[in-house]
Design an enzyme around this catalytic site. Structure first.
Site, PDB file in Angstrom:
ATOM      1  N   ASN A  12      20.238  33.643 -22.842  1.00 50.03           N
ATOM      2  CA  ASN A  12      20.965  32.868 -23.850  1.00 50.03           C
ATOM      3  C   ASN A  12      22.383  32.662 -23.328  1.00 50.03           C
ATOM      4  O   ASN A  12      23.186  33.590 -23.342  1.00 50.03           O
ATOM      5  CB  ASN A  12      20.976  33.639 -25.180  1.00 50.03           C
ATOM      6  CG  ASN A  12      21.837  32.943 -26.235  1.00 50.03           C
ATOM      7  OD1 ASN A  12      22.282  31.810 -26.034  1.00 50.03           O
ATOM      8  ND2 ASN A  12      22.065  33.625 -27.346  1.00 50.03           N
ATOM      9  N   TRP A  13      22.652  31.443 -22.881  1.00 46.70           N
ATOM     10  CA  TRP A  13      23.964  31.172 -22.269  1.00 46.70           C
ATOM     11  C   TRP A  13      25.069  30.998 -23.312  1.00 46.70           C
ATOM     12  O   TRP A  13      26.229  30.857 -22.960  1.00 46.70           O
ATOM     13  CB  TRP A  13      23.874  29.932 -21.385  1.00 46.70           C
ATOM     14  CG  TRP A  13      23.181  30.153 -20.071  1.00 46.70           C
ATOM     15  CD1 TRP A  13      22.688  31.335 -19.588  1.00 46.70           C
ATOM     16  CD2 TRP A  13      22.909  29.163 -19.063  1.00 46.70           C
ATOM     17  NE1 TRP A  13      22.143  31.133 -18.343  1.00 46.70           N
ATOM     18  CE2 TRP A  13      22.263  29.818 -17.996  1.00 46.70           C
ATOM     19  CE3 TRP A  13      23.147  27.796 -18.960  1.00 46.70           C
ATOM     20  CZ2 TRP A  13      21.848  29.150 -16.842  1.00 46.70           C
ATOM     21  CZ3 TRP A  13      22.748  27.119 -17.820  1.00 46.70           C
ATOM     22  CH2 TRP A  13      22.102  27.785 -16.771  1.00 46.70           C
ATOM     23  N   LYS A  14      24.693  30.914 -24.580  1.00 49.86           N
ATOM     24  CA  LYS A  14      25.691  30.690 -25.651  1.00 49.86           C
ATOM     25  C   LYS A  14      26.574  29.481 -25.270  1.00 49.86           C
ATOM     26  O   LYS A  14      26.056  28.547 -24.662  1.00 49.86           O
ATOM     27  CB  LYS A  14      26.484  31.982 -25.886  1.00 49.86           C
ATOM     28  CG  LYS A  14      25.549  33.178 -26.116  1.00 49.86           C
ATOM     29  CD  LYS A  14      26.225  34.423 -26.590  1.00 49.86           C
ATOM     30  CE  LYS A  14      25.177  35.521 -26.773  1.00 49.86           C
ATOM     31  NZ  LYS A  14      25.748  36.751 -27.328  1.00 49.86           N
ATOM     32  N   HIS A  99      19.944  33.530 -34.577  1.00 51.71           N
ATOM     33  CA  HIS A  99      20.732  34.433 -33.713  1.00 51.71           C
ATOM     34  C   HIS A  99      21.869  35.043 -34.530  1.00 51.71           C
ATOM     35  O   HIS A  99      22.414  34.410 -35.432  1.00 51.71           O
ATOM     36  CB  HIS A  99      21.294  33.656 -32.514  1.00 51.71           C
ATOM     37  CG  HIS A  99      21.955  34.549 -31.521  1.00 51.71           C
ATOM     38  ND1 HIS A  99      23.264  34.945 -31.649  1.00 51.71           N
ATOM     39  CD2 HIS A  99      21.467  35.168 -30.411  1.00 51.71           C
ATOM     40  CE1 HIS A  99      23.549  35.769 -30.645  1.00 51.71           C
ATOM     41  NE2 HIS A  99      22.484  35.914 -29.886  1.00 51.71           N
ATOM     42  N   GLU A 101      24.903  35.356 -33.999  1.00 51.87           N
ATOM     43  CA  GLU A 101      26.129  34.540 -34.116  1.00 51.87           C
ATOM     44  C   GLU A 101      25.936  33.396 -35.097  1.00 51.87           C
ATOM     45  O   GLU A 101      26.887  32.993 -35.777  1.00 51.87           O
ATOM     46  CB  GLU A 101      26.563  34.066 -32.715  1.00 51.87           C
ATOM     47  CG  GLU A 101      27.154  35.220 -31.920  1.00 51.87           C
ATOM     48  CD  GLU A 101      26.760  35.257 -30.456  1.00 51.87           C
ATOM     49  OE1 GLU A 101      26.438  34.212 -29.880  1.00 51.87           O
ATOM     50  OE2 GLU A 101      26.758  36.372 -29.883  1.00 51.87           O
ATOM     51  N   GLU A 174      17.876  42.121 -31.820  1.00 46.99           N
ATOM     52  CA  GLU A 174      19.215  42.199 -31.245  1.00 46.99           C
ATOM     53  C   GLU A 174      20.137  42.892 -32.250  1.00 46.99           C
ATOM     54  O   GLU A 174      20.679  42.233 -33.150  1.00 46.99           O
ATOM     55  CB  GLU A 174      19.750  40.800 -30.944  1.00 46.99           C
ATOM     56  CG  GLU A 174      18.921  40.048 -29.927  1.00 46.99           C
ATOM     57  CD  GLU A 174      19.746  38.995 -29.183  1.00 46.99           C
ATOM     58  OE1 GLU A 174      19.894  39.135 -27.973  1.00 46.99           O
ATOM     59  OE2 GLU A 174      20.256  38.075 -29.834  1.00 46.99           O
ATOM     60  N   GLY A 180      27.251  41.863 -26.858  1.00 41.13           N
ATOM     61  CA  GLY A 180      28.544  41.574 -26.240  1.00 41.13           C
ATOM     62  C   GLY A 180      29.519  42.741 -26.288  1.00 41.13           C
ATOM     63  O   GLY A 180      30.710  42.570 -26.039  1.00 41.13           O
ATOM     64  N   SER A 219      23.714  43.621 -24.769  1.00 43.04           N
ATOM     65  CA  SER A 219      24.331  44.292 -23.617  1.00 43.04           C
ATOM     66  C   SER A 219      23.323  44.728 -22.559  1.00 43.04           C
ATOM     67  O   SER A 219      23.471  45.789 -21.950  1.00 43.04           O
ATOM     68  CB  SER A 219      25.201  45.469 -24.086  1.00 43.04           C
ATOM     69  OG  SER A 219      26.291  44.991 -24.858  1.00 43.04           O
ATOM     70  N   GLY A 240      22.518  37.830 -22.829  1.00 40.43           N
ATOM     71  CA  GLY A 240      23.667  36.937 -22.942  1.00 40.43           C
ATOM     72  C   GLY A 240      24.506  36.991 -21.678  1.00 40.43           C
ATOM     73  O   GLY A 240      24.155  36.407 -20.651  1.00 40.43           O
TER      74      GLY A 240
HETATM   75  P1  13P Z   1      24.878  40.091 -24.559  1.00 43.45           P
HETATM   76  O1  13P Z   1      23.771  40.294 -23.566  1.00 43.45           O
HETATM   77  O2  13P Z   1      26.076  39.379 -23.990  1.00 43.45           O
HETATM   78  O3  13P Z   1      25.222  41.359 -25.283  1.00 43.45           O
HETATM   79  O4  13P Z   1      24.311  39.080 -25.678  1.00 43.45           O
HETATM   80  C1  13P Z   1      23.079  39.347 -26.247  1.00 43.45           C
HETATM   81  C2  13P Z   1      22.671  38.170 -27.029  1.00 43.45           C
HETATM   82  O5  13P Z   1      23.229  37.865 -28.069  1.00 43.45           O
HETATM   83  C3  13P Z   1      21.577  37.339 -26.481  1.00 43.45           C
HETATM   84  O6  13P Z   1      21.113  36.444 -27.441  1.00 43.45           O
END
Ligand code: 13P
Length: 255
Positions: A12-14, A99, A101, A174, A180, A219, A240
């Site tokens: 997931n590149w966000k 998600h 976020e 998640e 993150g 993470s 992420g």
């Molecule tokens: P991180 O791997 O940066 O913690 O993010 C996880 C995430 O939200 C993937 O969708």
């Protein structure tokens, strides 16, 4: 025993890597990761970089693509939004839904998440439904209850409407406190939460619930990916930050 399902590694590149950076990423990643029949690799670029990413990976049909969010309407006056059919037309097979976020930064509700899961399924794409508890909920011992509520809210309608669509569904666990933050769930934490999710899926969907893959996210790095993938009940990883670097993503895909 680790899962017998073929592991799914999803990036997931966000809101990172535009079209130019996405092309550069694949040039490097594809030289580091050869196609493997025992892995499913999925990348969720930003919607604006999806075409460039697909183009850069056109020689590699083993790499699949998705979008990070959709609107539930087919088309119309929804400035800034992407419909499911537009995502499909641009080459997405998967859609991230709910998600953390989207839920906690953009205020997406359980009801909206349910509507998106249904819409994505009806139009033949595969929803990757994200669930997970906040730190205060974990500390209050509510992990299973929160995740069960999120699953029920998102899936009850779909089960009634078209249970056959469950065949395409993927769940990503998640925990919000692990996203993150550099604070990863231990493999034991992940297994315990995934067992709770599996129970809820069985009770919601019956036999179909047995086959739905459950990924862990939060993470994940090249250093902890193997241990998490080997944890009982973990069918793959949703990554992420560590998926933005071709070298680390290649290492995770080979974990
Ligand atoms: P991180 O791997 O940066 O913690 O993010 C996880 C995430 O939200 C993937 O969708």
């Amino acid at each position: 025993m680790a899962s017998l399902r073929k592991p799914i590694l999803a990036a997931n590149w966000k809101m990172n890597l535009g079209p130019t950076a996405a092309s550069g990423f694949f040039e490097s990643f594809l030289s580091r990761y050869a196609a493997r029949a025992d892995r499913t690799v999925i990348v969720f670029p930003s919607a604006i970089a999806l075409s460039a990413a697909r183009h850069a990976a056109q020689a590699r049909p083993d790499i699949q693509f998705g979008v990070q969010n959709v609107h539930t309407a087919e088309k119309g006056a929804f400035t800034g939004e992407t419909s499911v059919s537009m995502a499909h037309d641009a080459g997405a097979h998967f859609v991230l839904v709910g998600h953390s976020e989207r839920r906690h930064v953009f205020g997406e509700t359980d009801a909206q998440t349910a509507e998106k899961v249904s819409r994505v399924s009806v139009l033949g794409l595969a929803p990757m439904l994200c669930v997970g508890e906040k730190i205060e909920e974990r500390e209050a011992g509510q992990t299973n209850a929160v995740v069960a509520r999120q699953l029920r809210a998102a899936l009850e309608g779909l089960v009634k409407q078209d249970a056959s669509a469950l065949a395409a569904l993927v769940i990503a666990y998640e925990p919000v406190w692990a996203i993150g933050t550099g604070r990863t769930a231990t493999p034991q934490d992940a297994s315990a939460a995934h067992a709770g999710i599996r129970d809820e899926l069985r009770s919601l969907t019956g036999a179909a619930g047995e086959a739905i893959p459950i990924l862990y996210g939060g993470s994940v790095t090249a250093a902890n990916a193997s241990a998490l993938l080997a944890a009982p009940g973990v069918d793959g990883l949703l990554v992420g930050g560590a998926s933005l670097d071709p070298e680390s993503w290649a290492a995770i895909c080979s974990a």
